[in-house]
Design a protein around this motif. Sequence first.
Motif, PDB file in Angstrom:
ATOM      1  N   PRO A   1      40.770  52.057  45.749  1.00  0.00           N
ATOM      2  CA  PRO A   1      39.942  52.898  44.885  1.00  0.00           C
ATOM      3  C   PRO A   1      40.801  53.900  44.137  1.00  0.00           C
ATOM      4  O   PRO A   1      41.754  54.451  44.694  1.00  0.00           O
TER       5      PRO A   1
ATOM      6  N   THR B   1      27.125  49.851  41.108  1.00  0.00           N
ATOM      7  CA  THR B   1      28.136  50.637  41.817  1.00  0.00           C
ATOM      8  C   THR B   1      28.303  52.011  41.187  1.00  0.00           C
ATOM      9  O   THR B   1      28.368  53.034  41.879  1.00  0.00           O
TER      10      THR B   1
ATOM     11  N   MET C   1      31.603  49.748  48.806  1.00  0.00           N
ATOM     12  CA  MET C   1      32.675  48.761  48.868  1.00  0.00           C
ATOM     13  C   MET C   1      32.175  47.493  48.194  1.00  0.00           C
ATOM     14  O   MET C   1      30.996  47.147  48.298  1.00  0.00           O
ATOM     15  N   LEU C   2      33.071  46.803  47.480  1.00  0.00           N
ATOM     16  CA  LEU C   2      32.716  45.562  46.792  1.00  0.00           C
ATOM     17  C   LEU C   2      33.457  44.391  47.413  1.00  0.00           C
ATOM     18  O   LEU C   2      34.575  44.552  47.914  1.00  0.00           O
TER      19      LEU C   2
ATOM     20  N   GLU D   1      37.467  43.609  40.289  1.00  0.00           N
ATOM     21  CA  GLU D   1      38.519  44.577  40.606  1.00  0.00           C
ATOM     22  C   GLU D   1      38.598  45.674  39.540  1.00  0.00           C
ATOM     23  O   GLU D   1      38.851  46.839  39.856  1.00  0.00           O
TER      24      GLU D   1
ATOM     25  N   GLY E   1      35.865  47.995  40.249  1.00  0.00           N
ATOM     26  CA  GLY E   1      36.226  48.820  41.395  1.00  0.00           C
ATOM     27  C   GLY E   1      37.132  49.971  41.003  1.00  0.00           C
ATOM     28  O   GLY E   1      36.966  51.105  41.470  1.00  0.00           O
TER      29      GLY E   1
ATOM     30  N   VAL F   1      36.186  52.617  43.875  1.00  0.00           N
ATOM     31  CA  VAL F   1      35.767  52.060  45.161  1.00  0.00           C
ATOM     32  C   VAL F   1      36.675  50.890  45.524  1.00  0.00           C
ATOM     33  O   VAL F   1      37.226  50.218  44.649  1.00  0.00           O
TER      34      VAL F   1
ATOM     35  N   VAL G   1      37.824  47.142  46.734  1.00  0.00           N
ATOM     36  CA  VAL G   1      37.339  45.789  46.489  1.00  0.00           C
ATOM     37  C   VAL G   1      38.045  44.832  47.442  1.00  0.00           C
ATOM     38  O   VAL G   1      39.278  44.774  47.474  1.00  0.00           O
TER      39      VAL G   1
END
Length: 386
Positions: free
Chosen positions: A58, A193, A204-205, A220, A223, A228, A230
Amino acid sequence: MSENSGKEAKAGKKPGLLGRLFGGSASAVQKGQESASGPDTAPAGPESQSLPSSVSAPVAPSTPEPAPELQKSWLARLGAGLKKSSDQVTSGITSVFTRRRLDRATLDDLEDVLIQADLGIEAATAITARLRAERYDKQIGGAELRAILAEEVRARLEPVAVPLVITPGNGPHVILMVGVNGSGKTTTIGKLTSKFVAEGKSVMLAAGDTFRAAAIEQLEIWGQRCGVPVIAKPAGSDASGLAFDAVTAAVAEGVDILIIDTAGRLQNRHELMDELEKIIRVVGRVIKTAPHTVLLTLDATTGQNALNQVEIFGKKAGVTGLVMTKLDGTARGGILVAIAAKFGLPVHFIGVGETIEDLAPFTAGDFAGAIAGITPEGAAKDDTTP
């Protein structure tokens, strides 16, 4: 030892689960050996066991440049997004109501107009039945008719206009995103998100669309924008194994929400739908109640095909809610009325464009007014006036 890991060691700080699980610090992109995937996700052969895993770190959320579209109100953007459906309905009303008195032929023609606009037989017959009971052989104008249409559409959509509720509990709320190719799943994940992060939730992904390298890269990027982590693996990796790793990491890290992307799949490809069922089983091995939410993204431009998608994905994946995307002016948004009448699934969000602000909670009244061609100010022009 990596530079970041060394700093943590000097500070006496123990690496987090992401670092331990994937072979390094969670504050940098690391690659390591694939973690165990549980009994239901055993790799097919030795080659698949050597696939590396990665966690995209992140970073501070970036602020996108404001787009000109953002200056428009939400209602104006929604009206523009539903323009095709609205134009079809309003032009049909104009052509039907060449006579000012409501007779049987006019009602039959109006019913055809509503069905052709994808509102569905149930809604079309109910609207014409109401007109027959209340206004038969009486004068009626286009504005009055559109007001009645908006009322009837709203009545059918209000029961399904349900906010997406993230249930607090002892573990992460797991959201599984499903849908056909090109329905906007990954972009919707990014927008959701951003909204969750803005609400103060940790997210979280998981890049579960392992068929396409571009999908992994896209997630990504989202993210990084949202700040956050990934969970990702190289294209071609086992999707169910990645899902297992992601849920395991989310539980250990104590995040509020885990969103799992999945590969786009046609609802008539049975082997792909079976793979989706496997992902769901594997997720349930880590958290018995997961996935807590299964969101089906529907491309509004597909019209009647969306009905088939809801039916098949509902049976295979246990869909709990809908997100309708691509209401960009070329869409047949009236299909949402037919879907609501047939399935009664909650509609959580609709999207009318590319920016984060173009995804908004679904509101029945706004949608109904846009379909009926009623302006944001509430006034509908009487197209039948000479």
